[in-house]
Design a protein around this motif. Structure first.
Motif, PDB file in Angstrom:
ATOM      1  N   GLN A 151       2.797  15.127  20.665  1.00 36.56           N
ATOM      2  CA  GLN A 151       2.723  14.987  19.230  1.00 36.56           C
ATOM      3  C   GLN A 151       2.784  13.501  18.865  1.00 36.56           C
ATOM      4  O   GLN A 151       3.181  12.665  19.684  1.00 36.56           O
ATOM      5  CB  GLN A 151       3.870  15.739  18.540  1.00 36.56           C
ATOM      6  CG  GLN A 151       5.247  15.214  18.906  1.00 36.56           C
ATOM      7  CD  GLN A 151       6.360  16.012  18.224  1.00 36.56           C
ATOM      8  OE1 GLN A 151       6.118  17.024  17.592  1.00 36.56           O
ATOM      9  NE2 GLN A 151       7.588  15.558  18.365  1.00 36.56           N
ATOM     10  N   ILE A 152       2.341  13.212  17.666  1.00 33.68           N
ATOM     11  CA  ILE A 152       2.413  11.837  17.157  1.00 33.68           C
ATOM     12  C   ILE A 152       3.436  11.820  16.035  1.00 33.68           C
ATOM     13  O   ILE A 152       3.354  12.598  15.075  1.00 33.68           O
ATOM     14  CB  ILE A 152       1.041  11.375  16.643  1.00 33.68           C
ATOM     15  CG1 ILE A 152       0.021  11.342  17.776  1.00 33.68           C
ATOM     16  CG2 ILE A 152       1.139  10.003  15.978  1.00 33.68           C
ATOM     17  CD1 ILE A 152      -1.390  10.982  17.327  1.00 33.68           C
ATOM     18  N   ARG A 153       4.411  10.915  16.185  1.00 31.05           N
ATOM     19  CA  ARG A 153       5.506  10.833  15.231  1.00 31.05           C
ATOM     20  C   ARG A 153       5.713   9.382  14.818  1.00 31.05           C
ATOM     21  O   ARG A 153       5.508   8.456  15.613  1.00 31.05           O
ATOM     22  CB  ARG A 153       6.806  11.377  15.829  1.00 31.05           C
ATOM     23  CG  ARG A 153       6.742  12.826  16.235  1.00 31.05           C
ATOM     24  CD  ARG A 153       6.817  13.738  15.025  1.00 31.05           C
ATOM     25  NE  ARG A 153       8.098  13.592  14.344  1.00 31.05           N
ATOM     26  CZ  ARG A 153       8.431  14.199  13.206  1.00 31.05           C
ATOM     27  NH1 ARG A 153       7.555  14.986  12.621  1.00 31.05           N
ATOM     28  NH2 ARG A 153       9.617  14.014  12.663  1.00 31.05           N
ATOM     29  N   THR A 154       6.075   9.191  13.565  1.00 28.04           N
ATOM     30  CA  THR A 154       6.437   7.868  13.062  1.00 28.04           C
ATOM     31  C   THR A 154       7.913   7.890  12.725  1.00 28.04           C
ATOM     32  O   THR A 154       8.372   8.751  11.956  1.00 28.04           O
ATOM     33  CB  THR A 154       5.614   7.503  11.814  1.00 28.04           C
ATOM     34  OG1 THR A 154       4.228   7.509  12.152  1.00 28.04           O
ATOM     35  CG2 THR A 154       5.982   6.115  11.311  1.00 28.04           C
ATOM     36  N   ALA A 155       8.656   6.957  13.332  1.00 26.44           N
ATOM     37  CA  ALA A 155      10.103   6.947  13.143  1.00 26.44           C
ATOM     38  C   ALA A 155      10.603   5.516  13.179  1.00 26.44           C
ATOM     39  O   ALA A 155       9.924   4.598  13.660  1.00 26.44           O
ATOM     40  CB  ALA A 155      10.801   7.785  14.216  1.00 26.44           C
ATOM     41  N   GLU A 156      11.803   5.335  12.660  1.00 24.06           N
ATOM     42  CA  GLU A 156      12.452   4.017  12.700  1.00 24.06           C
ATOM     43  C   GLU A 156      13.249   3.915  13.978  1.00 24.06           C
ATOM     44  O   GLU A 156      14.257   4.609  14.156  1.00 24.06           O
ATOM     45  CB  GLU A 156      13.343   3.829  11.471  1.00 24.06           C
ATOM     46  CG  GLU A 156      13.962   2.440  11.398  1.00 24.06           C
ATOM     47  CD  GLU A 156      14.754   2.230  10.121  1.00 24.06           C
ATOM     48  OE1 GLU A 156      15.479   1.233  10.033  1.00 24.06           O
ATOM     49  OE2 GLU A 156      14.653   3.088   9.203  1.00 24.06           O
ATOM     50  N   VAL A 157      12.806   3.050  14.868  1.00 22.47           N
ATOM     51  CA  VAL A 157      13.446   2.866  16.173  1.00 22.47           C
ATOM     52  C   VAL A 157      13.743   1.384  16.347  1.00 22.47           C
ATOM     53  O   VAL A 157      12.842   0.548  16.237  1.00 22.47           O
ATOM     54  CB  VAL A 157      12.534   3.368  17.306  1.00 22.47           C
ATOM     55  CG1 VAL A 157      13.203   3.126  18.662  1.00 22.47           C
ATOM     56  CG2 VAL A 157      12.247   4.860  17.136  1.00 22.47           C
TER      57      VAL A 157
END
Length: 526
Positions: A151-157
């Motif tokens: 899956q493609i996810r956008t997160a604050e890392v």
């Protein structure tokens, strides 16, 4: 209110849109090319991004297979999950996978989890929070169903918001299976996709602008000759008959210019021919009128002598003498009117204006026509101001106009009253002549000023008019810069209005008296 104000603000743009063919062509070209380029650009950008993503997925899928194989080789050495060395092996495996991945995808995250073995903690390197990247649905697919998921996810890392491509795969062991998660940032791919979109956008804008410029230039090549033709046609209509279009080349526009010039030349020849014919006609009328003066004088002398001795003749001869005298009077009036018309046509009529009181002129006209009015059984009523009405006019011409108007009114009044009204204001003076006779049919209020026109040709004439009186009157009014107008209705009579400026040379705006009489019977409505 808002709609009206909006129309006022957009009125200049709507007017420019209606009047400019070039503006419409360029605008429609820009709109059409913008839609086409934007659609094509979106398609190119989307396809480029998909190609980059598919290539990255293939690379990561291949890399993921190798990582799963390596983790299997390390973790399958332990026969059971309670092996005290298993956590260390998991840590070492994750470290080895991270170290081996640095040269391929910098910034990637590797995590091994054991959802079925709560005693085995998850190991993630770098040690970051992956809860937004590894979703419960993905965990369920990998841990419970034992399937590979992505899956493609956008997160604050690590304090930065990044898009990741997340792969999850089960790793089989002797005691069951663990889960390996591989999270690769798509920063490079996003940057490349943004660069592609920016390039496509800039190229599309430049292409649209270029198409607009090309459309403007091409339209100008077509519109400019049309505008030149329009200006030339306007000059031709203004009387500049020598105006022509410039012919360049042999294309369609050159053929249009040549055809236009040929048409203008033909029109010029016809107009010059008609003007020459009109000049000859005016000269003929003037010459004939002058030439007839000499024999008319001789005949007049003889007729006057016969008329003075008619008492000594037989009744039939005496009646012939009277008819001869009457027809000579009418013939002399006709010659006088023809000479006056010829002066108007030749442009030789001059205005001898002076400050004049119009009240005595109206009274004098009524007095001179009193005999005609008495014979016709018509009562002439004058409605004149108590104070003088001074205007800068030619008294001879004004008296002639009023004499024609009042004489015609008496002739057509059918024994009903004729009302002559005089009024003035600061800018104009007006005289109306109202009769209650047969009136005028619709459209005859314009024909009545034509030369030799009669409303009823079969009607017996009492005044012996020439048919040129109103034509001369309207020319006299125009010479003053004034108006001579008519109104009439069948069975309601007619009214003629003469309006003149108080000061010679002033421009008339309104008349002190209405053209349609106030005493007109009200129309019956059903």
């Amino acid at each position: 209110m808002v709609a009206r104000r909006g129309r006022q603000y957009t009125a200049p743009a709507r007017r420019a849109w209606r009047r400019s063919l070039q503006l419409r062509v360029v605008t429609l070209t820009l709109i059409g090319s913008s839609l086409l380029v934007s659609t094509f650009g979106w398609f190119i950008a989307a396809q480029s991004a998909n190609i980059l993503l598919n290539r990255t997925q293939d690379e990561i899928s291949s890399s993921m297979s190798g990582k799963v194989a390596y983790a299997y080789s390390q973790l399958t050495l332990h026969p059971q999950a309670r092996d005290p060395e298993l956590p260390n092996t998991i840590n070492d495996t994750v470290n080895d996978l991270v170290d081996g991945d640095q040269t391929e995808n910098g910034g990637s995250i590797i995590s091994i989890r054991a959802e079925h073995y709560q005693d085995l903690p998850a190991v993630t390197l770098p040690p970051v929070d992956t809860r937004d990247l590894i979703t419960p649905d993905m965990i369920r697919t990998v841990a419970e169903q034992g399937q590979v998921a992505q899956q493609i996810r956008t997160a604050e890392v690590g304090g930065a918001t990044t898009k990741y491509l997340v792969y999850g795969s089960p790793v089989p062991t002797k005691f069951g299976h663990l889960e390996l998660y591989y999270m690769v940032p798509l920063t490079t791919e996003d940057r490349a996709a943004n660069q592609i979109r920016t390039t496509v956008l800039i190229t599309g804008i430049a292409l649209v602008i270029l198409l607009g410029v090309v459309a403007a230039l091409v339209t100008r090549m077509v519109v400019t000759p049309v505008r030149v033709a329009a200006r030339t046609a306007q000059r031709l209509s203004a009387g500049l008959l020598d105006q022509r279009m410039k012919v360049d080349g042999e294309d369609d526009l050159a053929l249009l210019a040549a055809a236009f010039n040929q048409m203008a030349a033909n029109l010029q020849r016809q107009i010059v021919r008609l003007e020459e014919m009109s000049r000859l006609q005016r000269r003929f009328t003037s010459d004939v009128s002058h030439e007839l003066r000499t024999p008319l004088t001789t005949v007049r002398m003889a007729a006057d002598l016969i008329f003075s001795e008619r008492e000594d003749f037989d009744p039939a001869v005496a009646r012939s003498a009277e008819l001869l005298q009457a027809e000579l009077d009418r013939f002399e009036g006709l010659l006088t009117d023809l000479l006056e018309i010829s002066r108007f046509d030749a442009g030789f009529a001059a205005l001898d204006a002076e400050h004049t009181d119009l009240v005595p002129i109206v009274e004098r006209v009524a007095e001179r026509l009193s005999g005609l009015a008495e014979r016709a059984g018509v009562d002439v009523e004058l409605r004149l101001p108590d104070t003088p009405v001074i205007a800068e006019v030619d008294p001879r011409r004004v008296e002639r106009v009023l004499r024609n108007l009042v004489g015609n009114a008496i002739e057509h009044a059918e024994a009903k009253p004729v009302v002559v009204t005089l009024s003035t204001d600061e800018a104009a003076v007006a005289v109306t002549v109202r009769d209650y006779g047969i009136g005028l049919k619709p459209g005859e209020e314009r024909l009545v000023f034509n030369r030799f026109w009669r409303a009823d040709p079969s009607r017996a004439r009492q005044t012996g008019g020439t048919g040129l009186g109103l034509s001369i009157s309207v020319e006299d009014a125009r010479l003053h810069g004034g108006w001579l107008e008519a109104w009439g209705a069948p069975g309601e009579g007619s009214q003629f209005r003469l309006t003149l400026p108080v000061r010679a040379g002033d421009r008339l705006v309104a008349a002190p008296l209405p053209l349609i009489p106030r005493d007109r019977p009200a129309e019956v409505t059903g």
